[in-house]
Design a protein around this motif. Sequence first.
Motif, PDB file in Angstrom:
ATOM      1  N   CYS A  55       0.849  -1.199   0.000  1.00 16.02           N
ATOM      2  CA  CYS A  55       0.000   0.000   0.000  1.00 16.02           C
ATOM      3  C   CYS A  55       0.877   1.239   0.000  1.00 16.02           C
ATOM      4  O   CYS A  55       1.907   1.286   0.680  1.00 16.02           O
ATOM      5  CB  CYS A  55      -0.898   0.034   1.235  1.00 16.02           C
ATOM      6  SG  CYS A  55      -2.245  -1.161   1.230  1.00 16.02           S
ATOM      7  N   SER A  91       0.403   5.462   0.535  1.00 18.82           N
ATOM      8  CA  SER A  91      -0.560   6.479   0.933  1.00 18.82           C
ATOM      9  C   SER A  91      -0.035   7.871   0.608  1.00 18.82           C
ATOM     10  O   SER A  91       1.166   8.098   0.528  1.00 18.82           O
ATOM     11  CB  SER A  91      -0.843   6.384   2.444  1.00 18.82           C
ATOM     12  OG  SER A  91       0.313   6.722   3.197  1.00 18.82           O
ATOM     13  N   THR A  92      -0.961   8.770   0.422  1.00 17.39           N
ATOM     14  CA  THR A  92      -0.640  10.186   0.224  1.00 17.39           C
ATOM     15  C   THR A  92      -1.401  10.989   1.267  1.00 17.39           C
ATOM     16  O   THR A  92      -2.623  11.044   1.217  1.00 17.39           O
ATOM     17  CB  THR A  92      -1.030  10.646  -1.189  1.00 17.39           C
ATOM     18  OG1 THR A  92      -0.394   9.810  -2.154  1.00 17.39           O
ATOM     19  CG2 THR A  92      -0.619  12.084  -1.414  1.00 17.39           C
ATOM     20  N   GLU A 109      -7.850   2.283  -5.385  1.00 14.28           N
ATOM     21  CA  GLU A 109      -7.574   3.475  -4.597  1.00 14.28           C
ATOM     22  C   GLU A 109      -8.783   3.773  -3.710  1.00 14.28           C
ATOM     23  O   GLU A 109      -9.925   3.667  -4.160  1.00 14.28           O
ATOM     24  CB  GLU A 109      -7.295   4.664  -5.524  1.00 14.28           C
ATOM     25  CG  GLU A 109      -6.850   5.921  -4.808  1.00 14.28           C
ATOM     26  CD  GLU A 109      -6.461   7.027  -5.785  1.00 14.28           C
ATOM     27  OE1 GLU A 109      -5.334   6.974  -6.305  1.00 14.28           O
ATOM     28  OE2 GLU A 109      -7.292   7.937  -6.015  1.00 14.28           O
ATOM     29  N   MET A 110      -8.507   4.151  -2.460  1.00 15.15           N
ATOM     30  CA  MET A 110      -9.588   4.445  -1.527  1.00 15.15           C
ATOM     31  C   MET A 110      -9.146   5.512  -0.531  1.00 15.15           C
ATOM     32  O   MET A 110      -7.940   5.794  -0.395  1.00 15.15           O
ATOM     33  CB  MET A 110     -10.019   3.173  -0.782  1.00 15.15           C
ATOM     34  CG  MET A 110      -8.918   2.521   0.024  1.00 15.15           C
ATOM     35  SD  MET A 110      -9.367   0.882   0.671  1.00 15.15           S
ATOM     36  CE  MET A 110     -10.772   1.282   1.692  1.00 15.15           C
ATOM     37  N   THR A 111     -10.098   6.141   0.120  1.00 20.66           N
ATOM     38  CA  THR A 111      -9.818   7.152   1.133  1.00 20.66           C
ATOM     39  C   THR A 111     -10.109   6.571   2.510  1.00 20.66           C
ATOM     40  O   THR A 111     -11.189   6.005   2.736  1.00 20.66           O
ATOM     41  CB  THR A 111     -10.664   8.414   0.904  1.00 20.66           C
ATOM     42  OG1 THR A 111     -10.357   8.958  -0.381  1.00 20.66           O
ATOM     43  CG2 THR A 111     -10.371   9.457   1.975  1.00 20.66           C
ATOM     44  N   ASP A 113     -10.042   7.410   6.705  1.00 16.04           N
ATOM     45  CA  ASP A 113      -9.945   8.366   7.807  1.00 16.04           C
ATOM     46  C   ASP A 113      -9.124   7.714   8.923  1.00 16.04           C
ATOM     47  O   ASP A 113      -9.572   6.742   9.544  1.00 16.04           O
ATOM     48  CB  ASP A 113     -11.335   8.742   8.306  1.00 16.04           C
ATOM     49  CG  ASP A 113     -11.289   9.760   9.439  1.00 16.04           C
ATOM     50  OD1 ASP A 113     -10.187  10.280   9.734  1.00 16.04           O
ATOM     51  OD2 ASP A 113     -12.345  10.019  10.047  1.00 16.04           O
ATOM     52  N   ASN A 127      -8.161  12.467   6.452  1.00 15.17           N
ATOM     53  CA  ASN A 127      -8.468  11.645   5.288  1.00 15.17           C
ATOM     54  C   ASN A 127      -7.220  11.440   4.437  1.00 15.17           C
ATOM     55  O   ASN A 127      -6.642  12.399   3.919  1.00 15.17           O
ATOM     56  CB  ASN A 127      -9.567  12.279   4.448  1.00 15.17           C
ATOM     57  CG  ASN A 127     -10.916  12.205   5.137  1.00 15.17           C
ATOM     58  OD1 ASN A 127     -11.171  11.297   5.925  1.00 15.17           O
ATOM     59  ND2 ASN A 127     -11.789  13.160   4.859  1.00 15.17           N
ATOM     60  N   VAL A 128      -6.815  10.184   4.291  1.00 14.43           N
ATOM     61  CA  VAL A 128      -5.601   9.826   3.567  1.00 14.43           C
ATOM     62  C   VAL A 128      -5.977   8.974   2.355  1.00 14.43           C
ATOM     63  O   VAL A 128      -6.795   8.044   2.465  1.00 14.43           O
ATOM     64  CB  VAL A 128      -4.636   9.042   4.488  1.00 14.43           C
ATOM     65  CG1 VAL A 128      -3.426   8.548   3.705  1.00 14.43           C
ATOM     66  CG2 VAL A 128      -4.205   9.909   5.660  1.00 14.43           C
ATOM     67  N   THR A 129      -5.392   9.291   1.192  1.00 11.40           N
ATOM     68  CA  THR A 129      -5.629   8.507  -0.026  1.00 11.40           C
ATOM     69  C   THR A 129      -4.667   7.317  -0.062  1.00 11.40           C
ATOM     70  O   THR A 129      -3.456   7.496   0.040  1.00 11.40           O
ATOM     71  CB  THR A 129      -5.431   9.368  -1.272  1.00 11.40           C
ATOM     72  OG1 THR A 129      -6.331  10.480  -1.225  1.00 11.40           O
ATOM     73  CG2 THR A 129      -5.686   8.561  -2.533  1.00 11.40           C
ATOM     74  N   VAL A 130      -5.219   6.114  -0.191  1.00 13.29           N
ATOM     75  CA  VAL A 130      -4.414   4.884  -0.161  1.00 13.29           C
ATOM     76  C   VAL A 130      -4.535   4.166  -1.501  1.00 13.29           C
ATOM     77  O   VAL A 130      -5.647   3.954  -2.000  1.00 13.29           O
ATOM     78  CB  VAL A 130      -4.882   3.944   0.969  1.00 13.29           C
ATOM     79  CG1 VAL A 130      -3.972   2.721   1.042  1.00 13.29           C
ATOM     80  CG2 VAL A 130      -4.918   4.680   2.289  1.00 13.29           C
ATOM     81  N   THR A 131      -3.396   3.829  -2.081  1.00 12.99           N
ATOM     82  CA  THR A 131      -3.368   3.014  -3.293  1.00 12.99           C
ATOM     83  C   THR A 131      -2.944   1.608  -2.908  1.00 12.99           C
ATOM     84  O   THR A 131      -1.836   1.397  -2.388  1.00 12.99           O
ATOM     85  CB  THR A 131      -2.401   3.584  -4.334  1.00 12.99           C
ATOM     86  OG1 THR A 131      -2.803   4.909  -4.679  1.00 12.99           O
ATOM     87  CG2 THR A 131      -2.387   2.716  -5.589  1.00 12.99           C
TER      88      THR A 131
END
Length: 427
Positions: A253, A255-256, A292-294, A296, A314-318
Motif C-alpha cells: 500500500c 498512501s498520500t 484506490e480508496m480514502t 480516515d 483523510n488519507v488517499t491509499v493506493t
Amino acid sequence: MKKYKLTTNLGLKIIAFIFAAFLWFIVVNLDNPVGSSTFRDIPVQIVNDDIITSAGEVYQVEGNQTVTVVVYATREVRQKLTSSDIVATADIKQIDSTGRLVPIEVTINGFSRENITAEAIPRNLTIQREKSGKKTLSLTVNTEGITTADGYMLGDVSVSPEQVTITGAESALAQIDRAEAQVDADGIREDSELFADLVLYDENGNPQNQTQITNNLGEQGLIVSVEVLKVKSIPIVFNVTGAPAEGYKYTGCVSTPESIQVCGKSGALDAVDQIEVPASVIDINGVSESMEMTVDITPYLPEGVRLVEERAGNVTVTVKIEQEGTLTIDFLVSSIKINNLAENLQVSYEPDAEITFRFTGDEAQLEKLDISNAVSVDLENYTEPGTYDIPVRVNLPAGISLDGQVSVRLTLGEKAAEDDPNAQDER
C-alpha cells in the motif's frame, strides 16, 4: 547740657523718614524686583467628582487636562520655583450653572509666607457630562503574539475570567463590539499562565480608547492559560485482509501522504512510532487490479495524540495488486545515474519526480530484484541546452525484462561560470 526734644524739627524728620523708605523700596526692587514666570503643561487635578458619579453620570474633559500658570513674585522666589511646586485643581463643587465649566484654582506649595500670586490660563476646565452605562462582553484570546519553541505548538487556550464588565459613557459603550485578551510570549515549550491586556474593538475591528472606561478586572487582570503540545511526524502503516484473485498478488500500500503530523503531551507522543490502520479496513479478497480508496485515520490515533491539522485525517491509499510474474517499481529521478554529461551543462528536474518501471520474469527473482544502482541515462548525444525526454537504461539480471521503454524528462542548462581561482592574485 542742652536737651533736644523729639518734636524739634518734626517736619524735617518726617520728610527724611519718607525719603528713606522710598529709597529702601527703590533699592529692594532694583535688587529683587517683582516679575512673572510662565509654567506650561501643569496637570489639573479634579476633586469631588463623586458629585457627578453618584448621580449616575460620567464626565470627560474637553481638550487637554493641563493649563498654563503665570506666577507673579520676586526674582528670588521665582528662581526657586519649579513646576512641581504648582498645584492646579478643579473642584466640581464650584461648577457653574451650565454644568460644564469648573474654575481652576492655583496654589503654590512651600511659599506661603512669600508675596506670590498665580493665575491659570484658561481659568476654567470644560467638561462634558453624560449618562453612565454598563456592558458585559465575552472574552476571546488573541494568540498572534505567542510563539512556541521549535517542535512544539499551541494546544487549548483559555482566559480567566471569561467575561468582562465595562463601565463608561453610554456613547462610548455603544461603539464597543467585542473584547479581547491580548498576550505576548516567545519560545514557550511548556504549559503556561500568562498575563494579558484587555483590548476593546468596534464592529470594524478598530481598537478603542479606554481612558474614560473602567472595568471589573481588579488588580489581577486577565490570565491566559496556554497548553503547549509536542509535535511529531510519524508514518502510516496499512494492513489488508483477504487474498487477491488467482494469478494475482498483493505488493503493498502507498498512501498520500505517507506520514502525518501529530501532537500531544511528551509522555503520550514519545510512545508512538507509527499509526497502524487495522486489516479490517482494506479487504482485497478476489481483487484482480490495483485500487484506490480514502481512509480516515483519526479513529486509529492513540489516546492523548491528535492531528496537528484537524482536516488532515483523510488519507488517499493506493492498494497495489499485480499479476504474478510482474513487478511495478516507482523510482526517484534523483537516483538515476547521469553518464557523459557535457562539461558546460548541468541537469535539473522536478523535485521528488518519479518514473515507473514494470518488470516481468520469474516470481522468485522479482521478489529479490533491487534496481537502486541499476538505472542510468546516457547524455552523450545531448550537447545543447534544452528539455529532453531521454530513454532510461536498467541493468537487469537474466530472466527479468523491462516491460516497454521508459523515458525521463530532464532539463539541460548552461552551467554557471565559476570564478577564476587566480583572479584574486591578478588583482
